[in-house]
Scaffold this active site. Structure first.
Site, short mmCIF file in Angstrom:
data_model
loop_
_atom_site.label_atom_id
_atom_site.label_comp_id
_atom_site.label_asym_id
_atom_site.label_seq_id
_atom_site.Cartn_x
_atom_site.Cartn_y
_atom_site.Cartn_z
N GLU A 172 10.06 -6.10 7.59
CA GLU A 172 10.07 -7.31 6.76
C GLU A 172 11.39 -8.05 6.81
O GLU A 172 11.43 -9.28 6.92
CB GLU A 172 9.72 -6.97 5.31
CG GLU A 172 8.25 -6.71 5.04
CD GLU A 172 7.80 -5.30 5.42
OE1 GLU A 172 8.64 -4.52 5.91
OE2 GLU A 172 6.61 -4.98 5.24
N HIS A 187 1.19 -1.71 -4.45
CA HIS A 187 0.50 -2.90 -3.93
C HIS A 187 0.08 -3.85 -5.05
O HIS A 187 -0.70 -4.76 -4.80
CB HIS A 187 -0.77 -2.51 -3.18
CG HIS A 187 -0.56 -1.97 -1.81
ND1 HIS A 187 -0.05 -0.72 -1.58
CD2 HIS A 187 -0.80 -2.51 -0.58
CE1 HIS A 187 0.00 -0.50 -0.25
NE2 HIS A 187 -0.43 -1.58 0.36
#
Lengths: 345, 326
Positions: free
Chosen positions: B59, B128
Site C-alpha cells: 500500500e 476489515h
C-alpha cells in the site's frame, strides 16, 4: 556487482567544475552552521559535509527535465540541481524569498523549475514518489530519468523494499542513489541490517546495482553516467550504493556518542574535495592562483547569498493559510472559495 | 436508468478514463480480478493493463507511486481495498500527499484520487470493518468525500479528478449493491456542499455515507410519530460544509449526529463541537450522537450489529432530542 573506482587523469576544465561544485556545497553548509550557531536559522539542520562528491557527481549526469527526489540532508542536492544559494538560505530564514516561501525550511527544499521534489524528512518516504514520477514518464512516453537520493537507514524501511519491487516489476526509469554514510543517526549499519551489502539487496530485486567509492567524485560521476544512460535508454531501474561518510554530526543536536573521533579523522583523510584537489595537483591541473580564484568566487557567491537571505522579508502571517488547498480559481476558473476553509476555522 | 452504486462507480471510472488519457486506475486486484468489490470489472479489457494497473500488496509503495505520478502530471486513481489497509500507506497520504503543496510554497500540486471502502456490517471482523474517514478528515490538505447516493457515486469522481489537491473517496461496503434510478445523463456533481435530502422542522439528523439509508429509514419512522426531520447528507467530511448544518439547526433547534466511527475524537465530535461553538443559543436540547460502540468491530452477527448505529438507536436519540422519551 562491482565496485566502481576512478582511474586516469580527468579533463582539467571538467575537474575544476566538479571541484567548484563540491566547494559550493561545503561553503554553503559551513555558513549554515555559522548562521545556526548565531540563531539566524533554526529547526533541524543536517549538513552534508564529507558527502559532497555524491551530489556533485550524480547531478552532473542529469538533463534539465529529469527529476530529483532527496532527503532532509539535501542542501547540496538542491544547490547543485540549480536552486540558488540565496533561495536556500532565505528558506532557512523563513523568508518569502525562500524556495518554499518559508514553509519548508532546511529539511524541505523544493523547486519546480529544476524539478527538485524535496526535501523529504521521512526516511524512505521519497522512494515511492520517485517510482511514481518515473511511472508518469513511462506512461507519457517521455525519456526522462528520476533520481532518488536516500540514506542507508532507509534500507530498513518497508518503503525501500516496496519501491525496489515496483520499480523493477514495472521497469521504471529511476536511478536509486543510496548514500551509505554508515550511520542512521547514531545507529551503525551493522547494528541495523542483517545484510550490510546494500547493492546486493537491490540486486535481489533484479535491479542493476553497483557499489561506488562515494568520496571520489570522478568515480561517482562515471558510475552515475553509466547508470543514467542505461535508465534513459530503457534499461529499467538502476541502483548505486555510494559509500561515503559524513564528517559532522547527524544534526546540530547530536553529541556523536556513537562513534570514535579517530574513525572520523580516518575518513577525513579521504575528504572528497582534498582528494580531487590532490589528483588535479598531481596532474599539474591546479595551479595556486586557479585554486585561489576558485575559492574567492565561491566565497563571494555564498556571501552574496547570505546578504540576499538576510535582507529578505519574512513571509507575512497573513499568507499563513495559503497552499493548504489550491486556489481552485487558478486551476478550474471555478473560484468557489473551497480553499479558504482554514481561514474560517 | 436502473443502476447500482457499484455500476455507478464503474461508469464514473470508465467516463474518467475516456475523457482524460492521464487518468489511470491502480491498486490491488483492480485488473484481472476485476476489483475486490467488482467495481473495476471489465475495465482491464477495455483500457488495458497500463491504465488498469494491478499492484503488489504494498500500500505504501503504490499509494506513494500514485502521488509521484500525480506530481509527474498524471491523474491517478488509486484503489485501496479497505480503510484498514490504508493505514499501511498513512505516511504517503499524510506526510506527502497532504503536505507537499504547502511545504513547497505552492509549487507542487498532488492531484491524486484515492478510493477505498469503509465501514462494517458484513461480518468481516475488526481488520476489515472500521470507519476511519473521520481520522482522515482531521488532516489539512486532504479533501474527504463519502458518496452515499447513486448520483454521488456516479458524479463525485469526475469532480475529484478535476481537483488539483488530493481527494480521498470513502465507499461504504454496504452500499455497492444498492440499486435505484439514476438520470441517464447523470454526471459530475459539486463536492463542496452537504445536501439536505429530506426536510422537516422537528430536528436535524446529520450523517454521511453508509449510514444515510439507515437515517432515512429512521426519519420515516419519526415522521410516522409526527416528528419531521431535516436529514443532512454531509457528502464531504473535509472541508466540512458547516453552513448547511448551522442553517438547519437554526430552524430545527435540535440535532442528532449519526456516525459509524467511534465516538471519541470522531467527525461527529467535530460536528457537535461546531454546533455548540456556533449555534449554542439556537439549541433547545443537547446535541445527540449515535456512533459505533468503542470496541473493535466483532465478527459474530449479533455482536457486530449491537456495536453499530441502528435505526432504533437513531430513533431513540431523536426522541430524546425532541423530549418525547418520557
Amino acid at each position: 556487482m562491482s565496485t566502481v573506482r576512478n582511474q586516469g587523469v580527468p579533463d582539467q576544465e571538467h575537474a575544476l567544475h566538479l571541484l567548484r561544485q563540491m566547494l559550493r556545497v561545503r561553503r554553503l553548509e559551513e555558513k549554515c552552521i555559522e548562521l545556526y550557531s548565531a540563531a539566524k536559522i533554526r529547526g533541524f539542520l543536517h549538513v552534508y559535509i564529507g558527502e559532497e562528491a555524491v551530489a556533485a557527481g550524480v547531478m552532473e549526469t542529469l538533463a534539465p527535465d529529469d527529476a530529483v527526489v532527496a532527503t532532509y540532508r539535501e542542501h547540496g542536492h538542491a544547490l547543485l540541481r540549480g536552486v540558488s544559494a540565496g533561495a536556500i538560505l532565505a528558506e532557512m530564514y523563513g523568508h518569502a524569498e525562500g524556495c518554499c516561501r518559508g514553509r519548508g525550511g532546511s529539511m524541505h527544499l523544493f523547486d519546480a523549475d529544476t524539478r527538485f521534489y524535496g526535501g523529504n524528512a521521512i526516511v524512505a518516504g521519497g522512494l515511492p514518489l520517485a517510482v511514481g514520477l518515473a511511472l508518469a514518464d513511462r506512461m507519457a512516453g517521455r525519456q526522462r530519468v528520476t533520481v532518488c537520493f536516500f540514506g542507508e537507514g532507509a534500507v530498513a524501511e518497508g518503503e525501500f523494499h516496496e519501491s525496489m519491487n515496483l520499480a523493477a516489476l514495472w521497469q521504471l526509469p529511476v536511478l536509486f542513489c543510496c548514500e551509505n554514510n554508515l550511520y542512521a543517526m547514531g545507529t551503525a549499519l551493522g547494528r541495523s541490517e542483517s545484510q550490510t551489502d546494500i547493492a546486493l539487496k537491490a540486486a535481489g530485486y533484479e535491479i542493476s546495482a553497483w557499489a561506488v567509492d562515494g568520496m571520489d567524485v570522478l568515480a561517482v560521476e562515471e558510475a552515475a553516467r553509466r547508470a543514467v544512460d542505461a535508465v534513459r535508454s530503457g534499461g529499467g531501474p538502476h541502483f548505486l550504493e555510494l559509500r561515503t561518510y559524513r564528517f559532522r554530526a547527524h544534526s546540530m543536536f547530536d553529541p556523536e556518542l556513537y562513534r570514535e573521533k579517530t574513525e572520523v579523522s580516518r575518513w577525513m583523510e579521504r575528504d572528497p574535495i582534498s582528494l580531487l584537489q590532490g589528483t588535479m595537483q598531481a596532474a599539474g591541473q591546479l595551479p595556486e592562483d586557479t585554486w585561489a580564484t576558485l575559492t574567492a568566487d565561491v566565497d563571494a557567491e555564498i556571501s552574496t547569498a547570505v546578504g540576499f537571505a538576510e535582507n529578505g522579508t519574512p513571509e507575512p502571517v497573513s499568507e499563513l493559510m495559503r497552499f493548504v488547498y489550491s486556489d481552485r480559481a487558478e486551476h478550474t476558473g471555478a473560484g468557489d472559495g473551497a480553499g479558504k476553509e482554514g481561514a474560517a476555522g | 436508468m436502473k443502476t447500482t452504486y457499484r455500476e455507478a462507480m464503474r461508469a464514473a471510472l470508465r467516463d474518467a478514463m475516456q475523457r482524460d488519457e492521464r487518468v489511470f486506475l491502480m491498486g490491488e486486484d483492480v485488473g484481472r480480478y476485476g476489483g475486490s468489490f467488482a467495481v473495476s470489472l471489465g475495465l482491464l479489457e477495455e483500457f488495458g493493463p497500463e491504465r488498469i494497473r494491478d499492484t503488489p500488496l504494498s500500500e505504501s509503495g503504490f499509494v506513494g507511486a500514485g502521488i509521484g505520478a500525480a506530481l509527474g502530471g498524471m491523474r491517478p486513481v488509486v484503489e485501496i481495498m479497505t480503510v484498514n489497509f490504508s493505514l499501511l500507506a498513512l505516511d504517503q497520504i499524510i506526510n506527502n500527499a497532504a503536505t507537499l503543496l504547502h511545504m513547497s510554497g505552492g509549487q507542487f500540486n498532488v492531484p491524486i484520487v484515492i478510493r477505498m471502502t469503509t465501514g462494517a456490517g458484513r461480518q468481516l471482523g475488526a481488520q476489515h470493518s472500521h470507519s476511519l474517514e473521520g481520522w482522515y478528515a482531521h488532516i489539512p490538505g486532504l479533501r474527504i468525500l463519502a458518496p452515499a447516493t447513486l448520483a454521488d457515486a456516479r458524479g463525485m469522481l469526475w469532480t475529484a479528478l478535476q481537483d488539483p489537491d488530493p481527494v480521498l473517496i470513502f465507499e461504504h461496503g454496504s452500499l455497492y449493491n444498492v440499486a435505484g434510478e439514476l438520470d441517464d445523463d447523470a454526471g459530475a456533481v459539486e463536492i463542496d456542499k452537504a445536501a439536505v435530502v429530506r426536510s422537516g422542522d422537528g430536528l436535524t439528523l446529520i450523517t454521511y455515507g453508509g449510514t444515510l439509508p439507515m437515517v432515512l429509514e429512521a426519519a420515516e419512522q419519526l415522521a410516522a410519530e409526527g416528528i419531521e426531520a431535516d436529514v443532512i447528507d454531509l457528502r464531504t467530511l473535509r472541508p466540512l460544509d458547516e453552513h448547511t448544518i448551522l442553517d438547519s439547526v437554526a430552524r430545527t433547534h435540535r440535532a442528532v449526529v449519526v456516525d459509524e466511527g467511534w465516538r471519541s475524537g470522531s467527525i461527529s465530535a467535530e460536528i457537535a463541537a461546531r454546533i455548540c461553538e456556533q449555534a449554542f443559543f439556537d439549541l433547545d436540547a443537547p446535541v445527540e450522537r449515535v456512533c459505533s460502540l468503542e470496541v473493535p468491530v466483532p465478527y459474530a452477527k449479533h455482536l457486530e450489529q449491537a456495536a453499530l448505529p441502528s435505526v432504533e438507536r437513531v430513533v431513540a436519540a431523536a426522541r430524546r432530542a425532541v423530549g418525547t422519551n418520557g
